[in-house]
Design an enzyme around this catalytic site. Sequence first.
Site: not given
Length: 369
Positions: A243, A340
């Site tokens: 993440h 991301c």
Amino acid sequence: MASHFKQPEGTDPRGFARPSRPSSRSAQAAPHHATDDDPSRRLRTRRGGDESYHAPAGNPHAAGMPRASEGFVSVVSDPGGSSRGHDRRRREPRFVETDPYDLSGRRSRDPKKRVARVLSVILFVVGIGLIAAAAGMFIYNQWQYGEQERINEELAEYATLSDDGSTAPQVDWEGLKAVNGDVVGWVQIPGTGVNYPVYQAQDNEKYLHTSAEGTYSLGGQIFLDYENAKPGMVDAQTIIYGHHLRNGSMFKPVSDMQDQQVFDSISTVWYVTEEASYELEPLFIYQTTADDTNVRQLNFGSTDELHAYLSGLLGQAVASRGDAAQVINGMTKALSLCTCYYEDSDKGRVILVCALKSEAAAATAAASE
């Protein structure tokens, strides 16, 4: 001939004693008719105005008293005298309400104003509820970030790092396995906060929001693609996911490498397993979408196919090594770190492709001959 009251000797018009004055010839003259407007019949008051000391017959006001203006209506009296106070305000139609609350403090009985009051109360309650919900979400998010930091810090204790990043992390594998047996490797990027154990599950969903302790966590854990052979660096392309947390942890430093200056400042990426340590370096970084299946090509029929695949990705690069095209021609394996980026909402993905330092050096040397 009109008569008037004689002023007692020794007093002034207000009844106070005053010294007697000698009579004058004019005072002994015959009396004449006078009115209140006659200046000779008025006294100068202390305030500087004139007031009469004679009250005309039939005048209810004493001399010197103010007279009510014609048409004056008291603000506290009812001209008709039919009602008094608050009841009059409620009953009589001439009192027009201009505010939801009248002057008496009682609520208006106008149906439209009642609806307005109800709506205003509802909006007020909803507003307070939204503020409370936002505050609750903020506090909960901060708590989640704090929990993620606690987990990361506890796991970081299982690896010992060199001061300059020139040697591979020394990992306590037995300790890590006691916490979670899914651990397969360790990834570190010297000079950044990337320093995490790597896990592998039966899918790519489990460790998105599951901690090494098996509980829910905001950032989950760094994990190896479930279709890669354990413990990684076995297939032609090994993919590791993490993440990008807004507090700067997990793989945010990887996303930051989209800036060429930041990219150039990173020279080493370590991937360590129980069996081996792999020293790599960044080759290029590119952007794509979450539904791009081309990212997950793990094996190829030949090294030429691998080179063609990597060359195609290099054309999408937003930052890269100057001799990346030459290095690709000497590669047999690639390590890709995926995370991301938020410029494209939550659909954007950024992938950092790394090459083994030994293969990069050999390719550079071959190209220079």
